[in-house]
Write a protein that holds these residues in place. Structure first.
Motif, short mmCIF file in Angstrom:
data_model
loop_
_atom_site.label_atom_id
_atom_site.label_comp_id
_atom_site.label_asym_id
_atom_site.label_seq_id
_atom_site.Cartn_x
_atom_site.Cartn_y
_atom_site.Cartn_z
N TYR A 27 28.18 5.54 -87.56
CA TYR A 27 29.09 6.62 -87.14
C TYR A 27 28.96 7.84 -88.06
CZ TYR A 27 30.92 2.78 -84.43
OH TYR A 27 31.03 1.71 -83.57
N PRO A 28 27.80 8.49 -88.06
CA PRO A 28 27.64 9.67 -88.91
C PRO A 28 28.60 10.78 -88.50
CG PRO A 28 25.73 9.41 -87.48
CD PRO A 28 26.61 8.22 -87.27
N ARG A 29 28.98 11.57 -89.50
CA ARG A 29 29.91 12.69 -89.27
C ARG A 29 29.20 14.00 -89.58
NH1 ARG A 29 35.58 10.71 -89.65
NH2 ARG A 29 36.21 12.58 -90.74
N LEU A 41 32.82 16.31 -86.31
CA LEU A 41 32.44 15.39 -85.24
C LEU A 41 32.12 14.03 -85.85
CD1 LEU A 41 29.81 17.72 -83.50
CD2 LEU A 41 32.11 17.20 -82.64
N GLU A 42 32.54 12.98 -85.17
CA GLU A 42 32.08 11.64 -85.51
C GLU A 42 31.21 11.17 -84.36
OE1 GLU A 42 34.24 8.33 -87.72
OE2 GLU A 42 34.39 7.70 -85.62
N LEU A 43 29.96 10.84 -84.67
CA LEU A 43 28.99 10.45 -83.66
C LEU A 43 28.92 8.94 -83.56
CD1 LEU A 43 26.21 13.01 -84.70
CD2 LEU A 43 28.20 13.36 -83.22
N PHE A 147 28.27 11.25 -76.87
CA PHE A 147 27.71 10.62 -78.06
C PHE A 147 28.61 10.75 -79.28
CE2 PHE A 147 26.11 14.91 -77.89
CZ PHE A 147 26.00 15.35 -79.20
N GLY A 148 29.86 11.13 -79.07
CA GLY A 148 30.80 11.22 -80.16
C GLY A 148 32.03 12.00 -79.77
#
Length: 193
Positions: A27-29, A41-43, A147-148
């Motif tokens: 969950y990259p931000r 954004l959290e992806l 996607f997020g």
């Protein structure tokens, strides 16, 4: 006679797809700075790995910087990522596979990939939903890949959705903000483990 055996050169370019960016982070931000403020954004790499990796490539290359949100439709979407402030197209890294069947929905504040009629034509443009847009989810046809989502800075997204728009003679499109909304910087945040 001497035979020269050539193998693959050691300097061969390895094509990177974004999977090397925080590879252990599902969950990259990403923090987006605009002239209206910033949002985060959290992806979801777990459900949309191709799309998230593609988005992260553009962020890592700083290719989203100094682009505009060129389309604002109140109570629908804010779209950007593809054009400079003078409406010149930014280069793409190629089309990606449509992952719209991943279970994520086009709900309020979610981020999804823009595309053409061909379901697998998304490249770099994205949009943020300004309401629950069930019509953009997959059904009998391909949908638009979510996607997020926005996790901070909702007031900035709301402000973006309220700007005055017009048909732009220079751009040849409707729903263009009269005062440009500029994506000034996009940066990948450190993992939150």
């Amino acid at each position: 006679m001497v035979m020269l055996c050539l193998s693959a050169p050691s300097f061969a370019l390895k094509v990177k797809d974004g999977s090397e960016i925080q590879p252990d982070n599902a969950y990259p931000r990403v923090k987006i700075n605009t002239n209206l403020g910033e949002f985060i954004l959290e992806l979801d790499r777990f459900k949309a790995p191709i799309t998230v990796n593609n988005f992260l490539r553009y962020v890592a290359l700083r290719s989203y910087e100094d682009t505009i949100f060129h389309r604002v439709v109140p109570d629908f979407v804010v779209q950007g990522g593809g054009y400079t402030v003078d409406y010149k197209s930014k280069p793409s890294l190629g089309k990606i596979f449509n992952e719209s069947g991943n279970g994520l929905k086009n709900t309020y504040y979610s981020i999804a990939m823009a595309r053409e009629t061909d379901p697998h034509s998304a490249t770099r443009q994205f949009f943020i939903n300004l309401k629950d847009n069930e019509s953009l989810d997959p059904g009998r046809n391909w949908g638009y890949t979510v996607f997020g989502s926005v996790v901070e800075g909702f007031e900035v997204i709301d402000a973006m959705g309220e700007v005055e728009t017009e048909y732009s003679i220079n751009f040849g499109q409707p729903d263009v903000p009269i005062e440009p909304i500029i994506l000034q910087k996009a940066e990948i945040l450190p993992p939150q483990f």
